[in-house]
Design an enzyme around this catalytic site. Sequence first.
Site, PDB file in Angstrom:
ATOM      1  N   ASP A 350       0.859  -1.171   0.000  1.00 37.62           N
ATOM      2  CA  ASP A 350       0.000   0.000   0.000  1.00 37.62           C
ATOM      3  C   ASP A 350       0.911   1.241   0.000  1.00 37.62           C
ATOM      4  OD1 ASP A 350      -2.347   1.573   0.280  1.00 37.62           O
ATOM      5  OD2 ASP A 350      -1.974   1.720   2.421  1.00 37.62           O
ATOM      6  N   ASP A 663      -5.107   5.689  -4.079  1.00 38.94           N
ATOM      7  CA  ASP A 663      -4.830   7.099  -4.322  1.00 38.94           C
ATOM      8  C   ASP A 663      -4.816   7.384  -5.815  1.00 38.94           C
ATOM      9  OD1 ASP A 663      -4.277   9.695  -3.723  1.00 38.94           O
ATOM     10  OD2 ASP A 663      -2.570   9.244  -2.434  1.00 38.94           O
ATOM     11  N   ARG A 776      -5.947   3.994  -7.816  1.00 41.19           N
ATOM     12  CA  ARG A 776      -7.407   4.040  -7.808  1.00 41.19           C
ATOM     13  C   ARG A 776      -7.996   2.633  -7.743  1.00 41.19           C
ATOM     14  NH1 ARG A 776      -9.310   8.565  -5.819  1.00 41.19           N
ATOM     15  NH2 ARG A 776      -8.813  10.421  -6.998  1.00 41.19           N
ATOM     16  N   LYS A 782      -7.172  -5.256  -5.381  1.00 42.59           N
ATOM     17  CA  LYS A 782      -5.889  -5.594  -4.760  1.00 42.59           C
ATOM     18  C   LYS A 782      -5.768  -7.101  -4.593  1.00 42.59           C
ATOM     19  CE  LYS A 782      -5.100  -1.296  -2.176  1.00 42.59           C
ATOM     20  NZ  LYS A 782      -4.734  -0.712  -0.881  1.00 42.59           N
TER      21      LYS A 782
END
Length: 1165
Positions: A350, A663, A776, A782
Site C-alpha cells: 500500500d 490514491d 485508484r 488488490k
Amino acid sequence: MVVLSITAVKDGIDDMKRHKNDNQVNNRSVLVLMNGRAVVKFQSRHTGIQCSFSYRIVTDKWMNIQVGDIIKLENNQLVTADILLLSSSEPYSLTYIETAELDGETNLKVKQAISVTSDMEDNLKLLSAFDGEVRCESPNNRLDRFTGTLTYKGKNYILNHDRLIFRGCVIRNTDWCYGLVVFTGKWRKLQCSPVPSVTVVIDDNNHGPDTKVMQNGGKSAFKRTHIDHLMNVLVLWIFLFLCGMCFILAIGHYIWENKKGYYFRDFLPWKEYVSSSVVSSVLIFWSYFIILNTMVPISLYVSVEIIRLGNSFYINWDRKMFYELKNTPAQARTTTLNEELGQVKYVFSDKTGTLTRNIMTFSKCSINGKFYGIWDSDEQNLKLATGHSGELECKEGKKGLPGSAQLVSYGMDLFQKTEKVDFSYNRLADPKFSFYDKTLVEAVKRGDRWVHLFFVSLSLCHTVIPEEKVEGELVYQAQSPDEGALVTAARNFGFVFRSRTSETIMVVEMGETRIYKLLAILDFNNVRKRMSVIVRTPENRVMLFCKGADTILCQLLHPSCRSLRDVTMEHLDDFASDGLRTLMVAYRELDNAFFQDWSRKHSEAFLSLEDRENKISIVYEEIEKDLMLLGATAIEDKLQDGVPETIITLSQAKIKIWVLTGDKQETAVNIAYACNIFDDEMDGMFIVEGEDNETVWQELRSAREKMKPQSLLESDPIDDYLTTKPRIPFKIPEEVPSGNYGLVINGYSLAHALEGNLELELLQTACMCKGVICCRMTPLQKAQVVELVKRYKKVVTLAIGDGANDVSMIKGIKQALWLRSFWGFFAAAHIGVGISGQEGMQAMLNSDFAFSQFCYLQRLLLVHGRWSYNRMCKFLSYFFYKNFAFTLVHFWYAFYSGFSAQTVYDTWFITFYNLVYTSLPVLGLSLFDQDVNETWSLRFPELYEPGQHNLYFNKKEFVKCLVHGIYSSLVLFFIPMGTIHNSVRTDGKEISDYQSFSTIVQTSLLCVVTMQIALETTYWTMISHIFTWGSLGFYFCILFFLYSDGLCLMFPNVFQLLGVARNTLDWPQVWLSVVLSMVLCMLPVIGYHFLKPLFWPVRVDKVIDRIHHCMSHPLPPRIRTRLKHAGSRRSAYAFSHKQGFGALITSGKTLKAKFPKKNSFPFKK
C-alpha cells in the site's frame, strides 16, 4: 497422536491470540437508545420481531449491537456498525468523518442526514418514535456504493452512500450524531419485545458478515509454506520407497525360505498360523514395514514446529525492529511462515501510511523568482552536522568522521544560516510547523508586496474548514492534507485563515483582521487540475486567486510573465528532482463590470439542466486566463524513515515491488519516484488508461513490444497454451526485458485487464517491469492482482499495508457468487504484513507479521527470513540424511540375516536415536546457525536469491540426501562387517558376534552424523558445542550405563547386552573401523563442498567470497547520503482525492448556528 497434539496446541495458541484481539474490539462501549431496537424483515421470509420503548441512552458493548438499533456517536469515536445517519450536532445535520480504516485516506469526508430525520436532532422522544422502513441492497464490499430507500410517513426517500457511515470510520469535528444500524459485523437473530419501531428490509439470504469493513476483511485461510507442501510430497515418496523396500525384502524372504529356510525349520519351526512361504513373506513384509518405519519422518513435523516457534521468538525479540516512538515491537503473529520470509519474490505494498507517513509539510517555495528554503545539499550537510534535535554533535576523534572539528565548524556556520525559524511573533502560529530559511520571514516582516500577496493567496484559495473551540487554538479540517499544509504555512508566516461563512473569509494578516467577501469558488476536479477563488477585498478590489498544476497554469499566464515563468520553472525542476509535490500560484485583478457579466453567465450555466458540467467548465475558462504569476510551492509528502534505502536493498535482492493504492495516479507516481521504485534513468514508463478491453489490450501489447519484441512472436508458448488449455493455471516463465521500465495502470483500466485472457497479457507486461503502480484500486482489485501473480508465477508473495482496505490482499477475500464456483475465493498473499500506522489496526489484526515501520521489512526478509530459510533447509537435508543412513543399514543386514526382520541396533538405541542422540544437535543448528551475520546479510542482498529459487532444499536436494544416505549406510554396514568378520581379540576370543557388531555400527553411525552436522554448522556458539559434542558424549555415557553389569543383572529380560560396550570399545580395531567409516562418509561431502564453487559456481558463492575478502580487508564505513533524482519531473500535484468542499462551502451548510441547539426532550417545540 503426539505429533498431531503438539501441532494442534501450537495452532490453538495462534488462534487464541487472534481471538483475544477480536474480544478487545467486540467489548468496546457504545451508547444505545434503549427503544431504538427495530424489527428486521428479510424478503425471503417476512417475519418480524418487536421491541419495547424506554426513552434513555445506555452504554452497551459492540457485540450486542443489532440491526435496527439507534446509537449515539460522539466526536473522535469509532463507528460501531454501518449506520444510516439520522441527525447530528452540526448545521443541516452534517457529519465529518475520517475513513482511514476503510480506504487509507486521512482527509475528511462529509456525510449528511436527509432533512426528514435531521429535524429530530437529539430529541430522544422523536428518535424513539421513528417508525420508518429502510429497504437496501444486500451486503457487499463496495466502499463507494450504497443504494436503498427510506419509507417514512408515507413518503419515500432515496438513500445513497452519502447518507451512510460505515463501520471503521471515525467521527471528527462533530459533537454528536445519531444513526440507525443497518449492517452489523455478523448476522444475528434479534430477540426483543413488542412494539415495532423501524423496519429494515435487506435483499439477501446469505448469512455472513455484512458491514463494509467485514466484507473487505475476507476469510481467514490456513497458510502453509512451499516447504510444507514439498514435505508432504516427499513423505509420500518415502512411504512408497519404504513399501518398495519391504516388498523386495519380502520377495527375498520367500526365495530364501524356499531355498535354504527348510534347513532351519527343525531349529526354528514356523508358527502354527504360518502355512507356507507366501504367508511367511506377507508377515515379513509387515515386520520390515515396522522396522523401517523410521524412514517416514513422523517426528519431522514436531521438530519443524519447534524450529519455527524459536525463529518466531527472534522476530519478537529483535530490538532493531522495535519502534520506540510508539513503544511497538515487531510481532510474529503466526509461527508457520518463517522460512517463507526467505523466499519472497513479489512485494505488494500500500502507499498511504505504509510507504508514506501521510504527513504533508511545507518545504520550499519560489516567490517572484526568488527561492526560499534549504537547498537539498545544504539540508543534508545540516543533518550531518546536527542531531535530530537541532543541536550540534561534537564528537572529536570518532571513527568514520574524519575532520570532525572542521565539520563542526562548518556546521556552526550553516546552522546560523539555516536555524529553525522562530514564529513567536505570531501568537496564532502552529507550534508543530518548522521552516529553516529566515530570509522568508524577513521578507514578510519588511512588507515585501509579492511575498504578502503570495501568502494571501494561500490563505484564501482553498476549501479548508477551520475549528476553534478554544481561543487561539485553530484546527484545520482539510479534505486533502496538501491543502492543510499550505494553509498552515500561510498561518505561520502571519496570514492566518481564522474563519469562514458562505459569503466571507476572515484572515488575520500580520495581526490585522481583514474580511474578504467570497464571490465564487471555482472548485478543483481531476480534469481542471486547479482551483480558484474570487473575492472582494476590504479595499473593494475584485481578485481571483488560482493554484494548480504547473502544466495547466503555464498555459493560462499573461505573456508578460514569460521571464518570471522561466525562472519559476527552473525552481520547479529542482523541487521535482527532490521528490517534492509542486504547485503554481497566480492571481488576476478583475474589472467590476467584467466580473458582473461573468457572474451572470456562471449562474446561467449552473442552473442549466443540459450539459451543465461542460457549460460550467467553459465559463471557468473565460475568467481563468491572463493570470499573473506569483510563485510556486513545494510540499513534502514525508516518507517513512528509510523507505528509499529499503526499496533499493530489496531490489538488489531481486524482489519486485508493486504499489497497490486507492490514491490518484499523480500522487502514486510521485511517491514511486521518491521511493526509488521508479527512477529517471529508466528506459521508459508505460501508462495504461484505456477505457475498454481493446484499448487496454493494445496498450499492453505496445508496452511488451517495446520491452521485448520477440515476446509477441507467433511461437509464444503462452499463446500456444491458451489455445489448448485456456482454463488451467500454469506457470508463466520469467522474461528479461531490454531495459528498465515502469508500468502505471488505474483501477478502471485494471478492471478490464483482469478479464479473460487480458489478465495474462497484463501479467506478462507487468512482470517485465522494474516497478508497477496500480492506482485508484478497490480492495477487491488488490486481492485480484495478488491472486493473479500467485496463480501464474508460482512464487512467494508478500502483501504489506496498514489500513482496512489492505486486508483483502493480506488475508484474502471472497469472490462474487458467479466466480466462487470456479476459483472459490481470492487467496491472500503467501505472507501478510501489517503496519501499525495512522490508519487503524485492521491490517495488523489480520496479518501474519506486524511492525511499525516499512524499513523493518528488509530486516524481516533479508535477516530473519533468510536465516530461517537456510536453517530449515539445512535441518531438512540433515534430518532426511541421518534417517536414511540409520534405516537403510537394516536393509543391507537383511541379506545376511535370512530376511528374518531382525534389527541391527539395540532396541534402546533405536528408541533414543531421534529422541535424544540426534535431536539437540539438529535443533542447535536450526536455531542458532548463521552463514553470515546480520550486517553482511543487509550489505549484500544478493545472498537472498537462493531462497527465491528454492535452491537449498528441493526435490533434487532430497534425492542427493537419499543417495548420500544410501552410500553412508553401505559404508556403515560393510566397514564394521569387514572389521569383525572372522576376527578375534588378542586374547583369542571372537568378536564376530551380533552384539559387538551392533555396538560398532551404532557407534560409527553416531560419530558420522555428528561430524556431518559439524560440517554443516557455520556459526559456532557455546550452545552449539554443548548440543553437538555433548550429545555424542551423552551417547557413550548412556551406552556404558545400559550395558553395565548392575543394570543387566537387575533386569536381565530388558537389558541383555551385558558388558558389550566395555569388551568391544577397548579393542583398537574397532576404533580404526569407526574412524575409517567417518573418513569414507565425510570425504564425498568435503569434496563436493570444495569442488562445487569451482566447477558449478552460483552467484551466492561469489558473494560469500567477497564477504570473506571484506572480513580480512575491512571496507570503510558507508556514507549515508540522500538519494536524489536528477531528472526534471513534475508531481502533477492536485488538491484532494475527490472534488473539493467548494459547493458545500458556498451553500452555507458549514455555517455554525449562532446559538447552540437545545435539548428539546421530551418534545421539540
